[in-house]
Scaffold this active site. Structure first.
Site, PDB file in Angstrom:
ATOM      1  N   HIS A  51       0.867  -0.696  -0.206  1.00 47.47           N
ATOM      2  CA  HIS A  51      -0.132   0.167   0.157  1.00 47.47           C
ATOM      3  C   HIS A  51       0.746   1.345   0.303  1.00 47.47           C
ATOM      4  CE1 HIS A  51      -3.950  -2.297   1.939  1.00 47.47           C
ATOM      5  NE2 HIS A  51      -2.519  -3.142   2.588  1.00 47.47           N
ATOM      6  N   TYR A  52       0.503   2.579  -0.095  1.00 51.25           N
ATOM      7  CA  TYR A  52       0.667   3.941  -0.072  1.00 51.25           C
ATOM      8  C   TYR A  52      -0.075   3.884   1.486  1.00 51.25           C
ATOM      9  CZ  TYR A  52      -1.918   6.221  -3.258  1.00 51.25           C
ATOM     10  OH  TYR A  52      -3.036   6.920  -4.576  1.00 51.25           O
ATOM     11  N   THR A  53       0.328   5.293   2.177  1.00 43.64           N
ATOM     12  CA  THR A  53      -0.172   5.188   3.107  1.00 43.64           C
ATOM     13  C   THR A  53      -1.217   6.652   3.005  1.00 43.64           C
ATOM     14  OG1 THR A  53       2.364   6.743   3.430  1.00 43.64           O
ATOM     15  CG2 THR A  53       1.506   5.198   4.961  1.00 43.64           C
ATOM     16  N   GLU A 116       2.336  -1.229   5.229  1.00 41.06           N
ATOM     17  CA  GLU A 116       1.950   0.409   4.313  1.00 41.06           C
ATOM     18  C   GLU A 116       3.395   1.226   3.867  1.00 41.06           C
ATOM     19  OE1 GLU A 116      -0.946   2.233   4.039  1.00 41.06           O
ATOM     20  OE2 GLU A 116      -1.953   1.135   4.308  1.00 41.06           O
TER      21      GLU A 116
END
Ligand SMILES: [Zn+2]
Length: 271
Positions: A51-53, A116
C-alpha cells in the site's frame, strides 16, 4: 490516550497497549496497533499486500493505523528513509485490505501480510518512492519469505490489484521492476506502447472482451467473464496497468496491454 515523543514520532501509550517482539531484526521499532484479530482459515498467510499511506505525513499515517477508532492497521509501515515500524505481529490479521478479491479468495486480510509505504499518494501530491525506502521494502519482503517459507512471486500484490474499483495504491510510480530485479514479485518488461493490433475500449462487447476478462481472471483479478467491457472491467484494466504497464494508465486494453497480460500468464510461477 496517545502521546507524542519529543521528536514528534507517534508512540503508543504503554499502559494501554503492550508491545510485542518484532518478527524481524530489520524492524527499527514496534508501535502496537489495537486494530487486529485472529486470522481465519487456519492457513498461514501467503500474500504480501503493498500500500501507500496516502496521507500528508508518515507520522500522521502511523498515528491513524495505531488508533482504535480508525479500525485500520497494517503489519508494517516503511518510511521514506527506510525506517521500518511494525504495528501488528505477523501471526495476527491486520486490517488493511478491506473489501477485496484475489484468485478466488475474499478474506485477503487473513491471507496476507500488509505493508504500508509512506507516500502522500494521488490525493496529496504523489511523489516518487525514494530508493532507500524501496530497498527497505525489498529487505522486508525477503525477510518475510525467508522466515515464513517462500511467498510465490505472483502473490506480492498491490492494494489496487485486490480492490481495483476502490483503491489506487501504491500506484503507477511504484517501481515493481526494482523489486523484481531483487527477486521479489512477478513482473516482466511491458510490451511497447506503439505496436499493431486490436484495441478494446470501455463499452465494447464480444468474444475478444471475454478473452481479456478470462485472462485477467486467470491471473487473479476479480472480474466477471461477461463479454461486456463495463466499468468494473475498465477498473481492473487500470489496476493491471498501474502494476504492469505503467507508461500509460487509461483503462483501454491496447495491444501493449493485451500482450503484456499474455506474457505474464505465460511466465507466471507454477505452484
Ligand atoms: Zn491501501
Amino acid at each position: 490516550m496517545p502521546r507524542f515523543s519529543p521528536t514528534h514520532r507517534y508512540v503508543a501509550d504503554p499502559k494501554v497497549m503492550s508491545a510485542f517482539q518484532p518478527d524481524s531484526f530489520i524492524v527499527a521499532n514496534v508501535v502496537p496497533s489495537p486494530n487486529f484479530d485472529e486470522r481465519d482459515g487456519g492457513r498461514p498467510p501467503d500474500i504480501v499486500l503493498l500500500h501507500y499511506t496516502g496521507m500528508k505525513t508518515g507520522e500522521a499515517a502511523l498515528e491513524r493505523l495505531c488508533t482504535g477508532a480508525s479500525k485500520v492497521s497494517s503489519h508494517y509501515v516503511v518510511f521514506e528513509d527506510g525506517r521500518i515500524v511494525q504495528c501488528v505481529p505477523e501471526e495476527m490479521r491486520a486490517w488493511h485490505a478491506g473489501v477485496s478479491y484475489w484468485a478466488g479468495e475474499t478474506d485477503i486480510n487473513s491471507r496476507s501480510i500488509g505493508i504500508e509505504i509512506v507516500n502522500p499518494g494521488h490525493e496529496f501530491g504523489y511523489v516518487d518512492f525514494p530508493l532507500r525506502q524501496i530497498a527497505a521494502v525489498i529487505s522486508l519482503c525477503k525477510s518475510i519469505s525467508k522466515r515464513r517459507g517462500p511467498i510465490r512471486a505472483d502473490r506480492v500484490l498491490a492494494h489496487s490489484d485486490v480492490a481495483p474499483s476502490r483503491k489506487q495504491d501504491p500506484g503507477e510510480k511504484f517501481p515493481w521492476e526494482l523489486l523484481s530485479d531483487s527477486g521479489v514479485g512477478h513482473w516482466i518488461r511491458s510490451a511497447p506502447l506503439k505496436i499493431d493490433g486490436v484495441t478494446l475500449h470501455p463499452g465494447d462487447r464480444g468474444e475478444a472482451v471475454a478473452r481479456l476478462q478470462r485472462g485477467l481472471r486467470e491471473y487473479g483479478y476479480g472480474v466477471e467473464e461477461s463479454g461486456h467491457y463495463d466499468d468494473a472491467t475498465r477498473d481492473v484494466v487500470i489496476a493491471f496497468q498501474r502494476h504492469f504497464r505503467q507508461a500509460r494508465v487509461d483503462g483501454v486494453a491496447d495491444p501493449s496491454t493485451l500482450l503484456t497480460l499474455r506474457a505474464l500468464l505465460d511466465t507466471r510461477p507454477v505452484k
